[in-house]
Design a protein around this motif. Sequence first.
Motif, mmCIF file in Angstrom:
data_model
loop_
_atom_site.group_PDB
_atom_site.id
_atom_site.type_symbol
_atom_site.label_atom_id
_atom_site.label_comp_id
_atom_site.label_asym_id
_atom_site.label_seq_id
_atom_site.Cartn_x
_atom_site.Cartn_y
_atom_site.Cartn_z
ATOM 1 N N UNK A 11 0.453 -0.995 -0.077
ATOM 2 C CA UNK A 11 0.009 -0.091 -0.287
ATOM 3 C C UNK A 11 1.370 1.446 -0.468
ATOM 4 N N UNK A 12 2.041 1.680 0.990
ATOM 5 C CA UNK A 12 2.977 2.557 0.643
ATOM 6 C C UNK A 12 3.708 2.456 -0.807
ATOM 7 N N UNK A 41 -5.838 -3.018 -5.839
ATOM 8 C CA UNK A 41 -4.812 -3.893 -6.447
ATOM 9 C C UNK A 41 -5.350 -4.747 -4.987
ATOM 10 N N UNK A 42 -5.616 -4.134 -3.494
ATOM 11 C CA UNK A 42 -6.303 -4.391 -2.016
ATOM 12 C C UNK A 42 -7.256 -5.667 -2.502
ATOM 13 N N UNK A 88 -7.837 -7.024 -5.362
ATOM 14 C CA UNK A 88 -7.611 -8.453 -6.289
ATOM 15 C C UNK A 88 -6.383 -9.349 -5.461
ATOM 16 N N UNK A 89 -5.764 -8.643 -4.642
ATOM 17 C CA UNK A 89 -5.142 -9.983 -3.678
ATOM 18 C C UNK A 89 -6.438 -10.995 -3.095
ATOM 19 N N UNK A 90 -7.388 -10.423 -2.104
ATOM 20 C CA UNK A 90 -8.648 -10.642 -1.608
ATOM 21 C C UNK A 90 -9.091 -12.157 -2.821
ATOM 22 N N UNK A 91 -9.791 -10.774 -3.552
ATOM 23 C CA UNK A 91 -10.592 -12.577 -4.894
ATOM 24 C C UNK A 91 -10.085 -13.342 -5.131
ATOM 25 N N UNK A 92 -8.274 -12.702 -5.526
ATOM 26 C CA UNK A 92 -7.664 -13.837 -6.104
ATOM 27 C C UNK A 92 -7.301 -15.066 -4.984
ATOM 28 N N UNK A 93 -6.892 -14.442 -4.440
ATOM 29 C CA UNK A 93 -7.207 -15.392 -2.626
ATOM 30 C C UNK A 93 -7.767 -16.295 -2.452
ATOM 31 N N UNK A 94 -9.834 -15.850 -2.744
ATOM 32 C CA UNK A 94 -10.354 -15.694 -2.090
ATOM 33 C C UNK A 94 -11.096 -17.263 -3.376
ATOM 34 N N UNK A 95 -9.938 -17.415 -4.722
ATOM 35 C CA UNK A 95 -10.772 -17.557 -5.354
ATOM 36 C C UNK A 95 -10.141 -19.278 -5.621
#
Length: 558
Positions: free
Chosen positions: A49-50, A64-65, A67-74
Amino acid sequence: MADEPGRDAAADDATAASPDAPTGTGERSGAPTRASAAVVLVVSLAAAVALIGAAGPTFSVVVAVAHGAVFAASLWLVDRERWRGAATAAAGVLALGVGASFAVAVGYAFLDLLAAAYPVQAVSQIRPRGLRIVSATAVVLGGTLALVGGFATVSGRLRSETVWAYAKLAVKTFVVPLVAAALMLLTALLARFGGPSEAPVVAPLVERVGGAVGAVVAPVPGRTHLLAFALLVAAASLTVARGVDALPVAELSTPRTDDRVEAAADAVVRGARRVLVVTAFALPVTLVEFVLPPSDLRSLVTPGVYGVLAAVTASHALRALLLATALVAGGTVAAVWLLGRLARGRAADAAVTVTPFLGGGAVVALAVALHGVVLAPTLSFVADALPGGFETSFTRQTGAVVDFYGSLPVVTTLAAVLVGMTAALSLALALVASTGALPESAPGPALAAAGIFVAAAFATGAGVGAPLVLGGVVASFVVWDAGEYGATLGREVGTAADTLAPESVHVGATLAVGVGGAALAAAVHRVAANATIADVTTVPFALAVVVAGLLLLVAALR
């Protein structure tokens, strides 16, 4: 030996009854302890994030946050055992969100930086501003990958087999909107160039299929059609032999009629194979009708024989019977094969095979339901992010495309492209995981650390200050070391064990070493920036730093 199948079935039932254990064990390979997973997630999230926020727009940080959460959830959904069919379908629908979030996070950063950097006042500014845009885009890309690794570390699902399963699911999901988009675009083209009567794609398709069937069943009368008739006979005999041979005759007959049914089936198979052999030998002879004109062939075989051959080979009823026999027998072969697959596998496995296509259908349904709502804001969002001259050209060209094809085909095509992007990303990640670039001991922390390191490496070119760059480098080493140490503890004592005390000491020591190294690097940078080669103290100082660095590298490798 007799009770082996029973034990296997019991094991299958136990596996199916487990809530979420595709590996069959309570501890997943590569899953770190809870404390280390929390450290990896928090440090990855803070560093990404920084860095993204310093190099790119704030909107890219949020996406981007996501995307990371949705990809990991998939990945988590693909690895589920309970409600596996529903989880697979949900992962297929989320493939649209994965591709869209990645495209928006990276693409919006690129367009926003491009709009801010151009037009330039002088030609000499083109190269440095271009390098700044490329560097900032690389920072966003690296930070996005780091977020995927950080979120996936929490669930421990970032394994080679899981990523390959998700890649296959994304490819299957991609097929449905791709085919739907192609049909819609083809429909629009036919409507434009062929008139409104040819607008539905199904209509000309059915018409052509009907024409082909008519040509087979009702050929031109008054002449022979030896080759086509022989091919029909060969196809019918081949499919009948395969179809009857594939039937489970023993299971379908009773003990009293078992022998007679099997004998009749064998007789049908033998007769069909004999007809096939005779037809195969007769095929070269049928080519004579392409060598001799009908009049010469009639004279050669006498008019009476030629009339019989013409009547038989052009008979509508006989040809229709042969074609129907071939289709029914071929359908029987396919049905028996499919039933055999379903009988050998579990019903849940068969449902999982179909659910990715259902997910693709859901993507098309979303496009149909929302195309009138999402298209205009999406085009306006992209146009606003472009520089002035590009904005006008983009608006004019996209308006022409939408007017020509319509909003639904355009939105469906965009949805297919986004799902295809998800398939490409997952395939690339699967290849990286399969080649060993991501260590099996801690693949999630390795991906997070690599993403942070890449973002920090390009951050200087994007105008990010040295303290944040050094902090990103230190964060990458902390993420990797904490993840690997936590994965080792997870394999030895279990992921749910209380390991907070030893991990705190380990992470604290790693952080102290990283901060010390960053401080030393900052000091060296300050001295080097204020010194010159002609300075007497510069060369000894540089030599001492190089020697110290080599000693530290050797110690780290040992």
